[in-house]
Enzyme design. Sequence first.
Site, PDB file in Angstrom:
ATOM      1  N   TYR A 171       0.829  -1.206   0.000  1.00 43.03           N
ATOM      2  CA  TYR A 171       0.000   0.000   0.000  1.00 43.03           C
ATOM      3  C   TYR A 171       0.869   1.264   0.000  1.00 43.03           C
ATOM      4  CZ  TYR A 171      -3.750   3.162   1.568  1.00 43.03           C
ATOM      5  OH  TYR A 171      -4.670   4.179   1.684  1.00 43.03           O
ATOM      6  N   LYS A 184       1.121   4.115  -2.907  1.00 36.96           N
ATOM      7  CA  LYS A 184       0.779   5.499  -2.599  1.00 36.96           C
ATOM      8  C   LYS A 184       1.976   6.432  -2.798  1.00 36.96           C
ATOM      9  CE  LYS A 184      -3.559   4.970  -1.522  1.00 36.96           C
ATOM     10  NZ  LYS A 184      -4.625   5.580  -2.343  1.00 36.96           N
TER      11      LYS A 184
END
Length: 244
Positions: free
Chosen positions: A152, A156
Amino acid sequence: MPRIALVTGGSRGIGRAIALNLGATGHRVAVNYNSSADAADAVVAEITGAGGEAIAVGGDVGNEAAVVAMIARVSADLGPVEVLVNNAGITRDDLLLRMGADAWDSVVETNLRSVYLCSRAALRGMLKARWGRIISVTSVSGLSGNPGQANYAAAKAGIVGFTKSVAKEVGKRGITVNCVAPGFVQTDMTAGLGDDVKDAALGSIALGRLGTPEEIAGAVGYLASDDASYVTGQVLVVDGGLAI
């Protein structure tokens, strides 16, 4: 001046709040969803019930053919996308040594590949119009990392690099490219976190509370507006002081 906006992952949570915010400020809104058709229809109904204009448009934003079809549908029903909000995202958390390749690939595809696909598809119309806004939802995890979120956080962080690069490519054509980095926000995604994780987070947040989807939507609304016409290549952190 209100424009035609597309919000990916717009049926729930932060995406829903963004779609409602843009609808309330007069934008004609396309609410993208992948599997939550009923939820997307509910967002559309709320916008149109308040006198706005909106449509729901399905599509897996990690799939190139689906993205091309989605942009074509929005252009046919509302007009060329002028404000693109790349919000779709998922988590599949685990420590790196236990993280399978499928958990890595699915998160990167939904959270980062989608930003590339949707931005590239929408950019053609923006370049022709010499005006556009691309706003992507990243995360403080992409700025500082987070244990158990290597996939993640990497996706990002990739959005941040993408944003800065594309901002330099298209700025002279009247297009701004920015991202918003939320901290801990009250959504379905954070609802599943254990109390120990939430308590630890609250102890690190200067304002001492979780954020709301509406507070993130307000930041996106600003970047979509003419007030932000001289802002590009930036990361607007909306985290209650978590990262300071």
